[in-house]
Write a protein that holds these residues in place. Structure first.
Motif, PDB file in Angstrom:
ATOM      1  N   GLU A  54       0.818  -1.205   0.000  1.00 36.89           N
ATOM      2  CA  GLU A  54       0.000   0.000   0.000  1.00 36.89           C
ATOM      3  C   GLU A  54       0.858   1.264   0.000  1.00 36.89           C
ATOM      4  O   GLU A  54       0.489   2.282  -0.592  1.00 36.89           O
ATOM      5  N   LYS A  55       2.017   1.211   0.642  1.00 39.99           N
ATOM      6  CA  LYS A  55       2.904   2.376   0.735  1.00 39.99           C
ATOM      7  C   LYS A  55       3.566   2.717  -0.592  1.00 39.99           C
ATOM      8  O   LYS A  55       3.999   3.843  -0.821  1.00 39.99           O
ATOM      9  N   LYS A  56       3.658   1.724  -1.473  1.00 41.73           N
ATOM     10  CA  LYS A  56       4.266   1.975  -2.784  1.00 41.73           C
ATOM     11  C   LYS A  56       3.414   2.957  -3.576  1.00 41.73           C
ATOM     12  O   LYS A  56       2.194   3.000  -3.426  1.00 41.73           O
ATOM     13  N   LYS A  57       4.046   3.713  -4.431  1.00 43.77           N
ATOM     14  CA  LYS A  57       3.316   4.680  -5.248  1.00 43.77           C
ATOM     15  C   LYS A  57       3.247   4.213  -6.697  1.00 43.77           C
ATOM     16  O   LYS A  57       2.334   3.527  -7.107  1.00 43.77           O
ATOM     17  N   GLU A  58       4.232   4.528  -7.481  1.00 46.17           N
ATOM     18  CA  GLU A  58       4.217   4.161  -8.896  1.00 46.17           C
ATOM     19  C   GLU A  58       4.346   2.653  -9.092  1.00 46.17           C
ATOM     20  O   GLU A  58       3.831   2.101 -10.056  1.00 46.17           O
ATOM     21  N   GLU A  59       5.057   1.972  -8.202  1.00 46.87           N
ATOM     22  CA  GLU A  59       5.308   0.541  -8.373  1.00 46.87           C
ATOM     23  C   GLU A  59       4.227  -0.340  -7.744  1.00 46.87           C
ATOM     24  O   GLU A  59       4.333  -1.560  -7.772  1.00 46.87           O
ATOM     25  N   LYS A  60       3.195   0.266  -7.204  1.00 45.15           N
ATOM     26  CA  LYS A  60       2.164  -0.524  -6.522  1.00 45.15           C
ATOM     27  C   LYS A  60       1.468  -1.476  -7.503  1.00 45.15           C
ATOM     28  O   LYS A  60       1.063  -1.075  -8.589  1.00 45.15           O
ATOM     29  N   ASP A  61       1.354  -2.746  -7.111  1.00 49.29           N
ATOM     30  CA  ASP A  61       0.675  -3.756  -7.928  1.00 49.29           C
ATOM     31  C   ASP A  61      -0.699  -4.019  -7.316  1.00 49.29           C
ATOM     32  O   ASP A  61      -0.819  -4.690  -6.293  1.00 49.29           O
ATOM     33  N   GLU A  62      -1.749  -3.475  -7.939  1.00 49.15           N
ATOM     34  CA  GLU A  62      -3.108  -3.586  -7.404  1.00 49.15           C
ATOM     35  C   GLU A  62      -3.562  -5.041  -7.285  1.00 49.15           C
ATOM     36  O   GLU A  62      -4.251  -5.407  -6.338  1.00 49.15           O
ATOM     37  N   LYS A  63      -3.171  -5.863  -8.269  1.00 49.53           N
ATOM     38  CA  LYS A  63      -3.587  -7.276  -8.249  1.00 49.53           C
ATOM     39  C   LYS A  63      -3.002  -7.995  -7.038  1.00 49.53           C
ATOM     40  O   LYS A  63      -3.708  -8.749  -6.344  1.00 49.53           O
ATOM     41  N   ILE A  64      -1.729  -7.772  -6.763  1.00 45.11           N
ATOM     42  CA  ILE A  64      -1.090  -8.403  -5.602  1.00 45.11           C
ATOM     43  C   ILE A  64      -1.731  -7.902  -4.313  1.00 45.11           C
ATOM     44  O   ILE A  64      -2.009  -8.681  -3.393  1.00 45.11           O
ATOM     45  N   LEU A  65      -1.996  -6.597  -4.253  1.00 43.25           N
ATOM     46  CA  LEU A  65      -2.621  -6.016  -3.060  1.00 43.25           C
ATOM     47  C   LEU A  65      -3.987  -6.645  -2.803  1.00 43.25           C
ATOM     48  O   LEU A  65      -4.311  -7.016  -1.669  1.00 43.25           O
ATOM     49  N   ILE A  66      -4.788  -6.804  -3.865  1.00 43.07           N
ATOM     50  CA  ILE A  66      -6.124  -7.392  -3.727  1.00 43.07           C
ATOM     51  C   ILE A  66      -6.024  -8.844  -3.265  1.00 43.07           C
ATOM     52  O   ILE A  66      -6.752  -9.286  -2.370  1.00 43.07           O
ATOM     53  N   ASP A  67      -5.096  -9.605  -3.863  1.00 46.03           N
ATOM     54  CA  ASP A  67      -4.900 -11.012  -3.471  1.00 46.03           C
ATOM     55  C   ASP A  67      -4.519 -11.123  -2.002  1.00 46.03           C
ATOM     56  O   ASP A  67      -5.026 -11.980  -1.269  1.00 46.03           O
ATOM     57  N   LEU A  68      -3.625 -10.257  -1.566  1.00 46.89           N
ATOM     58  CA  LEU A  68      -3.182 -10.277  -0.166  1.00 46.89           C
ATOM     59  C   LEU A  68      -4.320  -9.904   0.781  1.00 46.89           C
ATOM     60  O   LEU A  68      -4.500 -10.525   1.834  1.00 46.89           O
ATOM     61  N   CYS A  69      -5.105  -8.891   0.404  1.00 46.63           N
ATOM     62  CA  CYS A  69      -6.237  -8.469   1.241  1.00 46.63           C
ATOM     63  C   CYS A  69      -7.281  -9.581   1.354  1.00 46.63           C
ATOM     64  O   CYS A  69      -7.823  -9.838   2.434  1.00 46.63           O
TER      65      CYS A  69
END
Length: 358
Positions: free
Chosen positions: A32-47
């Protein structure tokens, strides 16, 4: 594994403090802290993974609520009807449905969850489990925010949708047969899918009926559905029967619910039948307490003259019904064991069988 955990109602009570739980939480915060490099798919999977394993009776940290809820609602809001999108929406809503009873700011979820539920009511694009999970998430918010009731009842038609959903599952031709087969096999994961879907509706209906403050005649539809399921599940699914009786007991405890309305749904007859078919257990105790509460409420005089006339009329009808069903003999027969039940299960159960009469 997380999906199985949510579907089979398995509780991983120590996940929050486990090394895996802490590791996934840290990964979510870091992503979540990442800005340009944030991977939404990975974030959603982790959540999704985090929430699907999270024990629903634990408060979710505010930080995790703020991070996890919005992206999962975004996934669930996708209106594409492809199988892949449906699966993604279902998993996101299953995860959200596992979020426990605690306050979440309305701006984080309300407009999105409303749109998801109302869009489905018009287009029927979600799977049944996904739709139930959306309601489960919203009803849990209602526990601490009574202002949601008007939205839930008047705008989103919860009573109509829940009773319709439960009735549809009960009409499924094979559900009783599957229940009996599962009973023989026993073991985790053997329960038929219909049971899980019924229990999810029961969860939402139970929270609503025991806490609602807006009485309307539609509420009788829910009581009627619970009574029919109680009778259908008798002898084949004790957990479901107990859940139905608990809901009926919670409903009569809710003083907003009118006694005459509750009795219209044949709840009196169904709970009496349960008493006659039970041995000494916690389930029997809840059945007896159901009548204890009805008796107490029937004795309370109403200040309003019209309501008092209604109360007397209802009381008379119930008394006649009691005589027809042999209620006095049934309750009296349990007088000897009431102290055992009180000692073993609940000290609020009365020793005096006269308290169970009107």
């Amino acid at each position: 594994m997380g999906r199985l955990n949510a579907m089979k109602r398995l509780n991983v009570g120590h996940f929050k403090n486990s090394s895996l739980g802490k590791r996934i939480k840290n990964l979510i915060v870091e992503e979540e802290k990442k800005k340009e490099e944030k991977d939404e798919k990975i974030l959603i999977d982790l959540c999704e993974c985090y929430l699907l394993f999270y024990y629903e009776y634990d408060d979710l940290p505010k930080t995790m609520t703020n991070i996890c809820v919005p992206p999962l609602l975004k996934v669930a809001s996708n209106k594409d009807e492809s199988k892949e999108t449906q699966k993604e929406a279902e998993t996101a809503l299953l995860a959200l449905g596992n979020v426990g009873d605690f306050i979440i700011p309305e701006e984080l979820y309300l407009s999105e969850i409303k749109e998801i539920i109302l869009y489905h009511q018009e287009h029927r694009h979600l799977t049944q489990i996904a739709y139930q999970s959306a309601w489960q998430f919203l009803i849990k918010r209602f526990v601490f925010d009574e202002s949601l009731e008007g939205v839930i009842v008047n705008e989103m038609h919860f009573v109509r949708e829940a009773s319709k959903g439960l009735e549809k599952l009960m009409k499924h031709e094979d559900w009783k047969k599957k229940q009996k087969e599962a009973k023989k096999e026993k073991g985790i994961g053997k329960e038929p899918e219909e049971e899980h879907m019924m229990m999810k509706w029961l969860f939402a209906i139970g929270r609503y009926l025991t806490m609602c403050k807006l009485w309307n005649e539609e509420s009788v539809l829910l009581v009627d559905s619970i009574v029919r399921l109680l009778r259908a599940a008798r002898d084949i699914n004790m957990d479901m029967s107990e859940c139905c009786v608990n809901i009926l007991y919670g409903t009569v405890m809710n003083r907003t619910m009118k006694i005459e309305g509750i009795l219209k749904g044949w709840s009196f007859d169904a709970v009496l039948e349960e008493i006659q078919s039970q041995t000494l257990n916690r389930h029997l105790m809840k059945c007896l307490k159901f009548f204890l509460v009805i008796s107490k409420r029937m004795k309370e005089k109403e200040k309003d003259e019209k309501e008092e006339t209604k109360r007397k009329s209802t009381k008379k009808k119930v008394f006649v019904k009691m005589e027809e069903e042999g209620y006095e003999d049934i309750i009296t027969s349990f007088h000897v064991v009431s102290r055992i039940l009180k000692y073993r299960y609940d000290d609020s159960l009365s020793d005096y069988y006269a308290d169970y009469f009107f």
